[in-house]
Scaffold this active site. Structure first.
Site, PDB file in Angstrom:
ATOM      1  N   GLU A 203      45.414  37.552  21.930  1.00  0.00           N
ATOM      2  CA  GLU A 203      45.409  37.439  23.388  1.00  0.00           C
ATOM      3  C   GLU A 203      44.748  38.656  24.027  1.00  0.00           C
ATOM      4  O   GLU A 203      44.010  38.544  25.002  1.00  0.00           O
ATOM      5  CB  GLU A 203      46.843  37.308  23.917  1.00  0.00           C
ATOM      6  CG  GLU A 203      47.393  35.901  23.894  1.00  0.00           C
ATOM      7  CD  GLU A 203      46.749  35.000  24.935  1.00  0.00           C
ATOM      8  OE1 GLU A 203      47.343  34.756  25.995  1.00  0.00           O
ATOM      9  OE2 GLU A 203      45.619  34.523  24.682  1.00  0.00           O
TER      10      GLU A 203
ATOM     11  N   THR B 293      40.222  34.700  35.554  1.00  0.00           N
ATOM     12  CA  THR B 293      41.447  35.485  35.429  1.00  0.00           C
ATOM     13  C   THR B 293      41.278  36.852  36.072  1.00  0.00           C
ATOM     14  O   THR B 293      42.207  37.382  36.694  1.00  0.00           O
ATOM     15  CB  THR B 293      41.821  35.652  33.945  1.00  0.00           C
ATOM     16  OG1 THR B 293      42.021  34.359  33.376  1.00  0.00           O
ATOM     17  CG2 THR B 293      43.097  36.465  33.788  1.00  0.00           C
TER      18      THR B 293
END
Length: 312
Positions: free
Chosen positions: A130, A183
Site C-alpha cells: 500500500e 487521492t
C-alpha cells in the site's frame, strides 16, 4: 503446488467517522491473482488484465509483486514466482483497488509455499505494498480485504488490528460516479490541525458506531455515521454529494459517506431489500444530476480473501 489463484474483496475505508482507522469488506466485487511457481528465483509479472494499461509491470512498482517480495524477504528464501493479475475493481475508485491486488497476491503466494504464515501475519506485507502504491502505508483497506468484516486499526506501533462484530442484516450500497478523483487531491484538502471540539465529536461517533455494531443497534449506527474531520472538505470535490445523501436517507439509508478518498460513495442499510431500494434511488438522483454512475449492493464480506484454485 504449481499455481494458486486467489480472490480479495473490495473494501470501504474510513466508514464516515472512522478516518484512517475503520474499514469493511464487501461481497460485490474484487481482484483475482494467480501465482505460479518457477525454478529460477525472482518475481515476474506475466499478465495484467482489465486495468486499461495503467498499472506498472515492474516488480518494484506493482503492488502484487511488492507484497510478495516483502513476504519472501521475511521468509528468508529466494523463490521464483510468476504473477498474473485480473482487475475486478476500477482504479482510483475509493474501493481499495491496490489493496485487493496486494492481498490476493499474498494469499495465493502464501498457499503456494504451504501456508507458512497465519492470515493476520500477512498484513504487514500488504501494508508495504500500500505504501508503494499510495505513498502511505495505511491498513484500513488491506486489513478488511485480508480478514473480512469490519476492522478497527487501533495502532500501528506496534500494529494492533481488531475484527469487529458484523450484524447479519447490515448491507452496503456502493455508488461509483463516472469521474476521476485523485487521492492526492483528496488528501490535499484536509487540515493538519483538528479543533478539540471536532476531535471530541469524532471520538464519540467512532465509539457509538462500534457499540452499534456489537449491539446490532441500527439507530445508533445511523446516529454515529457523522464525519467532522474529512468529509466536510472532501464533499465539495464530489458532484452532487449532498443531493445524493439526502435522497439516500429518504430511501432508508442509515447513513452515507465517502468510501476511502472517493469518488465512490457508500450507504449502509438494514436488509437486502432496503439496499436495493437505495440503489434504485441512487440511479435516479444521478440521472437527474446528469452524471453516470455504477451502483452495487452487497452484504458485508465476513470471509475476507480466499483461495479459488490450486493446481498441483
Amino acid at each position: 503446488m504449481k499455481s494458486v489463484k486467489a480472490f480479495a474483496p473490495a473494501t470501504v475505508a474510513n466508514v464516515s467517522c472512522g478516518f484512517d482507522i475503520l474499514g469493511f469488506a464487501i461481497d460485490a466485487m474484487g481482484d483475482y491473482v494467480e501465482v505460479f511457481r518457477k525454478e529460477e528465483p525472482g518475481l515476474k509479472v506475466i499478465s495484467i488484465e482489465d486495468d486499461g494499461g495503467k498499472l506498472p509491470w515492474e516488480v518494484e512498482k506493482n503492488t502484487c509483486a511488492v507484497a510478495i517480495q516483502a513476504m519472501l524477504d521475511d521468509y528468508g528464501q529466494e523463490i521464483g514466482m510468476d504473477i498474473a493479475l485480473k482487475k475486478g475493481l476500477p482504479l482510483g475508485s475509493g474501493m481499495g483497488s491496490s489493496a485487493a491486488s496486494a492481498v490476493a497476491a499474498l494469499v495465493a503466494a502464501n498457499r503456494l509455499l504451504g501456508d507458512p504464515y497465519e492470515r493476520k501475519d500477512l498484513l504487514p506485507f500488504a501494508i508495504v505494498a500500500e505504501k508503494a502504491a499510495c505513498g502511505a502505508g495505511h491498513a484500513d483497506n488491506v486489513a478488511p480485504s485480508l480478514l473480512g468484516g469490519f476492522v478497527l486499526i487501533r495502532d500501528y506501533h506496534p500494529l494492533d488490528v481488531i475484527k469487529l462484530h458484523v450484524p447479519d442484516s447490515l448491507y452496503c450500497t456502493l455508488l461509483h460516479p463516472h469521474f476521476q478523483l485523485n487521492t492526492s487531491d483528496s488528501r490535499s484538502v484536509l487540515r493538519d490541525a483538528i479543533p478539540l471540539k471536532h476531535s471530541t465529536i469524532q471520538s464519540g461517533n467512532v465509539a457509538g458506531f462500534v457499540s452499534g455494531l456489537y449491539q446490532e443497534d441500527y439507530e445508533l449506527i445511523s446516529r454515529s455515521m457523522r464525519d467532522v474531520i474529512a468529509e466536510p472538505y472532501r464533499a465539495v470535490l464530489i458532484p452532487g454529494f449532498y443531493e445524493v445523501r439526502e435522497a439516500l436517507k429518504a430511501a432508508g439509508a442509515l447513513g452515507m459517506g465517502i468510501s476511502g478518498s472517493g469518488p465512490t460513495l457508500f450507504a449502509l442499510s438494514k436488509g437486502a431489500e432496503k439496499s436495493k431500494e437505495i440503489a434504485k434511488a441512487a440511479e435516479e438522483i444521478y440521472q437527474n444530476i446528469g452524471l453516470g454512475v455504477d451502483v452495487y449492493y452487497s452484504a458485508i464480506n465476513t470471509r475476507g480473501a480466499y483461495v479459488l484454485e490450486e493446481n498441483k
